[in-house]
Design an enzyme around this catalytic site. Structure first.
Site, PDB file in Angstrom:
ATOM      1  N   ASP A  12      24.137  34.834  97.342  1.00  0.00           N
ATOM      2  CA  ASP A  12      25.084  33.878  97.416  1.00  0.00           C
ATOM      3  C   ASP A  12      25.166  33.446  98.937  1.00  0.00           C
ATOM      4  O   ASP A  12      26.077  33.369  99.593  1.00  0.00           O
ATOM      5  CB  ASP A  12      26.483  34.495  97.228  1.00  0.00           C
ATOM      6  CG  ASP A  12      26.666  34.830  95.955  1.00  0.00           C
ATOM      7  OD1 ASP A  12      25.727  34.519  95.023  1.00  0.00           O
ATOM      8  OD2 ASP A  12      27.688  35.503  95.351  1.00  0.00           O
ATOM      9  N   HIS A  52      31.067  28.338  90.157  1.00  0.00           N
ATOM     10  CA  HIS A  52      32.323  28.216  89.304  1.00  0.00           C
ATOM     11  C   HIS A  52      32.752  26.880  88.687  1.00  0.00           C
ATOM     12  O   HIS A  52      32.727  25.896  89.621  1.00  0.00           O
ATOM     13  CB  HIS A  52      33.677  28.845  90.159  1.00  0.00           C
ATOM     14  CG  HIS A  52      33.350  30.325  90.676  1.00  0.00           C
ATOM     15  ND1 HIS A  52      33.011  31.313  89.831  1.00  0.00           N
ATOM     16  CD2 HIS A  52      33.224  30.995  91.942  1.00  0.00           C
ATOM     17  CE1 HIS A  52      33.149  32.310  90.529  1.00  0.00           C
ATOM     18  NE2 HIS A  52      33.124  32.218  91.797  1.00  0.00           N
ATOM     19  N   HIS A  85      36.297  28.193  95.445  1.00  0.00           N
ATOM     20  CA  HIS A  85      35.079  28.205  96.350  1.00  0.00           C
ATOM     21  C   HIS A  85      33.915  28.085  95.283  1.00  0.00           C
ATOM     22  O   HIS A  85      34.052  28.426  94.073  1.00  0.00           O
ATOM     23  CB  HIS A  85      35.020  29.319  96.949  1.00  0.00           C
ATOM     24  CG  HIS A  85      34.882  30.742  96.147  1.00  0.00           C
ATOM     25  ND1 HIS A  85      35.893  31.218  95.735  1.00  0.00           N
ATOM     26  CD2 HIS A  85      33.765  31.411  95.863  1.00  0.00           C
ATOM     27  CE1 HIS A  85      35.639  32.317  95.024  1.00  0.00           C
ATOM     28  NE2 HIS A  85      34.261  32.375  95.071  1.00  0.00           N
ATOM     29  N   LYS A 110      26.085  32.491  88.790  1.00  0.00           N
ATOM     30  CA  LYS A 110      26.887  33.525  88.208  1.00  0.00           C
ATOM     31  C   LYS A 110      28.257  32.890  88.338  1.00  0.00           C
ATOM     32  O   LYS A 110      28.453  32.175  89.512  1.00  0.00           O
ATOM     33  CB  LYS A 110      26.801  35.060  88.661  1.00  0.00           C
ATOM     34  CG  LYS A 110      26.950  34.961  90.371  1.00  0.00           C
ATOM     35  CD  LYS A 110      26.487  36.203  90.726  1.00  0.00           C
ATOM     36  CE  LYS A 110      26.696  36.321  92.518  1.00  0.00           C
ATOM     37  NZ  LYS A 110      27.894  36.396  92.824  1.00  0.00           N
ATOM     38  N   CYS A 155      30.017  41.147  96.384  1.00  0.00           N
ATOM     39  CA  CYS A 155      28.908  40.467  95.600  1.00  0.00           C
ATOM     40  C   CYS A 155      27.477  41.422  95.847  1.00  0.00           C
ATOM     41  O   CYS A 155      26.632  41.879  94.895  1.00  0.00           O
ATOM     42  CB  CYS A 155      28.485  39.252  95.592  1.00  0.00           C
ATOM     43  SG  CYS A 155      29.923  38.313  94.918  1.00  0.00           S
TER      44      CYS A 155
END
Length: 212
Positions: A12, A52, A85, A110, A155
């Site tokens: 990430d 997301h 976010h 993810k 994460c």
């Protein structure tokens, strides 16, 4: 160069987690240079990308009266409510352009299921929905997973713990990661990682192993 049975898993490294981003990790931009150093010594690199939908259940804005960093109960357990976010297709969701890892083999997206959060690169926060990474790593002969990126206590830690649970040797590269440290989350993560056999390394230690 490390063999392909060693994978560098870069978690990430996206604009929304950089200073000034929607969910900024303090000093998050400092991971880029050490990650690039590491990646030059790994023939096998996998990237993850938080991805997301705008209506994601973990966003505080999608809960009436919800405040960022408060907690809510979800069907799969307690959930931190985050600022919106890494929304799909936005600049904030993009991987940082300074990452110099053109040879990365795979990007795992993810958090794309609207009703469940996802910290780990291996399984969603409901602990039942897989991302497919486990099968990919097994089929490509991976034995050891070296985790780094953002954030150490969420994460990165969840990814390393799941790597260990899936039967891989797992490592967290401390100085190529940065934490959020929300309500003692960093200390708790390190304790859990140690208890479950995840080794804590520094970049120079990893590179030293590679050159040995």
């Amino acid at each position: 160069m490390r063999p392909s049975s060693d994978v560098l898993l870069v978690v990430d490294v996206q604009y929304d987690f950089m200073p000034g981003g929607a969910l900024a990790v303090p000093y998050g931009d400092e991971v880029i240079a050490p990650i690039n150093r590491l990646a030059a010594h790994f023939s096998h690199v996998v990237l993850t990308q938080d991805w997301h939908p705008a209506n994601h259940a973990s966003f505080a804005v999608n809960h009436p009266g919800g405040q960022p960093f408060s907690r809510a109960h979800m069907p799969y357990g307690e959930q931190v409510l985050w600022p919106a976010h890494c929304v799909q297709g936005t600049q904030g969701a993009q991987l940082h352009e300074a990452l110099d890892i053109a040879h990365a083999r795979l990007v795992i997206r993810k958090g794309h299921h609207a009703n469940v959060d996802s910290y780990s690169a291996f399984v969603e926060a409901d602990r039942t929905t897989p991302t497919g990474l486990t099968g990919y790593l097994r089929e490509t002969g991976v034995k050891r997973v070296y985790c780094c990126g953002l954030a150490t206590d969420y994460c990165v830690a969840w990814t390393a713990l799941d790597a260990r649970a899936c039967g891989f040797e797992a490592f967290v590269i401390e100085d190529a990661s940065r934490p959020i440290d929300l309500d003692g989350s960093l200390e708790a993560a390190w304790l859990q990682l140690t208890d479950l056999g995840v080794e804590r390394l520094l970049v120079d230690e990893v590179l030293g192993h590679a050159l040995a």
